[in-house]
Every structure is written in C-alpha cells, then in structure tokens.
Design a protein around this motif. Structure first.
Motif, PDB file in Angstrom:
ATOM      1  N   SER A  67      -1.048  -2.238  -4.532  1.00  0.00           N
ATOM      2  CA  SER A  67      -0.407  -2.695  -6.375  1.00  0.00           C
ATOM      3  C   SER A  67       0.609  -3.704  -5.817  1.00  0.00           C
ATOM      4  O   SER A  67       0.754  -4.387  -4.668  1.00  0.00           O
ATOM      5  CB  SER A  67       0.353  -1.522  -6.169  1.00  0.00           C
ATOM      6  N   SER A  78     -11.117   4.416  -2.918  1.00  0.00           N
ATOM      7  CA  SER A  78     -10.655   4.502  -2.170  1.00  0.00           C
ATOM      8  C   SER A  78      -9.494   6.526  -2.436  1.00  0.00           C
ATOM      9  O   SER A  78      -9.866   7.210  -0.999  1.00  0.00           O
ATOM     10  CB  SER A  78      -8.394   4.270  -1.927  1.00  0.00           C
ATOM     11  N   LYS A  79     -10.004   6.240  -3.610  1.00  0.00           N
ATOM     12  CA  LYS A  79      -9.580   7.654  -3.571  1.00  0.00           C
ATOM     13  C   LYS A  79     -10.745   8.452  -3.559  1.00  0.00           C
ATOM     14  O   LYS A  79     -10.215  10.032  -4.337  1.00  0.00           O
ATOM     15  CB  LYS A  79      -9.267   7.634  -5.983  1.00  0.00           C
ATOM     16  N   ASN A 119      -8.934   0.324  -5.260  1.00  0.00           N
ATOM     17  CA  ASN A 119      -8.536   1.258  -5.608  1.00  0.00           C
ATOM     18  C   ASN A 119      -8.882   3.098  -6.178  1.00  0.00           C
ATOM     19  O   ASN A 119      -9.104   4.181  -5.013  1.00  0.00           O
ATOM     20  CB  ASN A 119      -7.114   1.923  -6.621  1.00  0.00           C
ATOM     21  N   VAL A 124      -3.265   3.442  -1.976  1.00  0.00           N
ATOM     22  CA  VAL A 124      -3.601   2.913  -3.008  1.00  0.00           C
ATOM     23  C   VAL A 124      -2.648   0.996  -2.869  1.00  0.00           C
ATOM     24  O   VAL A 124      -1.245   1.272  -2.606  1.00  0.00           O
ATOM     25  CB  VAL A 124      -2.733   3.177  -4.495  1.00  0.00           C
ATOM     26  N   ASP A 173      -7.940  -2.668  -8.754  1.00  0.00           N
ATOM     27  CA  ASP A 173      -8.400  -1.337  -9.467  1.00  0.00           C
ATOM     28  C   ASP A 173      -9.401  -0.678  -8.315  1.00  0.00           C
ATOM     29  O   ASP A 173     -10.258  -0.116  -8.632  1.00  0.00           O
ATOM     30  CB  ASP A 173      -8.331  -1.846 -10.901  1.00  0.00           C
ATOM     31  N   VAL A 185       0.754  -0.651   0.128  1.00  0.00           N
ATOM     32  CA  VAL A 185       0.007  -0.046   0.332  1.00  0.00           C
ATOM     33  C   VAL A 185       1.075   0.731   0.024  1.00  0.00           C
ATOM     34  O   VAL A 185       1.756   1.281   0.275  1.00  0.00           O
ATOM     35  CB  VAL A 185      -0.566   0.200   1.113  1.00  0.00           C
TER      36      VAL A 185
END
Length: 202
Positions: free
Chosen positions: A62, A90-91, A87, A60, A84, A56
C-alpha cells in the motif's frame, strides 16, 4: 489569371487543413510515447522518489502519506492498480511480498532466468534470449501495425495498465528499442507501473 490564383490559394488552405491535425496528433502522440519510454535514469529516479511511500503490512502493498504533488507527478493511481493485482496474487499464495519490498514468485522455479516476468513493487522485469527477443519484436510490430494487444499475452508484455497515447507508437518504439539493443545475446527489459520501459543489451 485571377481564377487560377484563387484556385491555388484554396488548394493550399485545404492542404493545410488536412495536414495540421495529423501533425498535431503525431506531435501529441510522440510526446506521450517519449514519456512512456524514457531512459533507465528516469525510471530509476521515479522508483527512488516513490519508494519511501510504499509499505507492506501482512503481505499487502500500500501507499502511505503520499504528498499530492508526488502522487500526481508519478501517476500513482496506476501504481495502486499494480498493487491491487499483486495483493490479489499475494492473498492467493501465488506470490509472497516481503517486508523489504522484494517479491517471491511461488509458481516458478527459483532458477528460472528467462521466459517469465519477475514481480517487483514498481513493475516487472525479465531477460529475453535472442530468439525470444525476435519473437517479442514480431509481436510488438504486429500490435503497432494495427493488431490487437492480446489481453493476458504476458509472455511478451507484463500486465501493466499505464500505456497512454498511441498504443501503436508505443509498441513500435518498444520493438525498435529491443531490436537496437539485441546484439545476438538477447535483452533485459524492465517496465514500471506507468508503462515506462527500459531495454538493455545482455
């Protein structure tokens, strides 16, 4: 007599020709369904094998330096799709991804125990009451019987994309597992990024 024997042989050949593809299809479908509905040990071992490659940064998720063998074995292209989706949430502030890989849902009460899927880096889980379990079983059986898997029907199934093989067979097995584990108290269900599920009684 010769004509009768020829007719019997031809009938047998036609019967085998008709049945063989169906049997092969069923065998293939069953193999894929078994893969997607394996035990919690398999699901947990997959999560443990992949966890060291998850990171993280700035909220984010990955993957980092994943060996190709691990990537292919655990179908991490589907995990990336899951990342995806998380994320994006989250954004937008709907969830918070913490550095320890835990996820906080900012849209529901912290005390909510039933009725919604909990986000995890590896997939989703939730508890179903007895009544919710029966509703979910009806939904899964409808899908298994040829009904449409409703996009966005996340009350009964989380938004994972890893279902392969026979969708009807997958949901028939899901319904059967929920029914077998519901002792009148509901069930706990977890579904990984690859649509591998586990059902346990509550």
């Amino acid at each position: 007599m010769k004509l009768k024997n020829t007719a019997i042989i031809l009938t047998g050949v036609l019967a085998l020709t008709a049945v063989a593809p169906i049997a092969a299809s069923a065998e293939s479908s069953t193999g894929q369904i078994t893969q997607n509905s394996s035990s919690s040990v398999t699901q947990k071992s997959a999560v443990e094998a992949v966890k060291p490659y998850v990171q993280v940064k700035d909220g984010v998720l990955s993957l980092k330096e994943v060996p190709e063998s691990i990537y292919n074995q655990y179908n991490l292209s589907d995990l990336q799709k899951h990342f995806d989706e998380l994320n994006e949430l989250s954004k937008s502030g709907k969830i918070t991804v913490n550095s320890d890989l835990s996820i906080k849902d900012n849209t529901i009460s912290l005390n909510a125990e039933y009725g919604s899927w909990t986000y995890h880096w590896w997939g989703y889980d939730r508890k179903f009451t007895d009544y919710q379990t029966k509703q979910a079983i009806d939904y899964y059986n409808t899908v298994a019987g040829g009904g449409t898997l409703i996009s966005g029907a996340t009350a009964w199934y989380p938004p994972v994309s890893g279902i392969s093989g026979s969708v009807a067979g997958y949901f028939a097995l899901f319904a059967a597992r929920m029914s077998a584990n519901n002792n009148g108290n509901g069930v706990y269900v977890s579904v990984s990024w690859a649509a591998v599920f586990d059902v346990e009684p509550l």
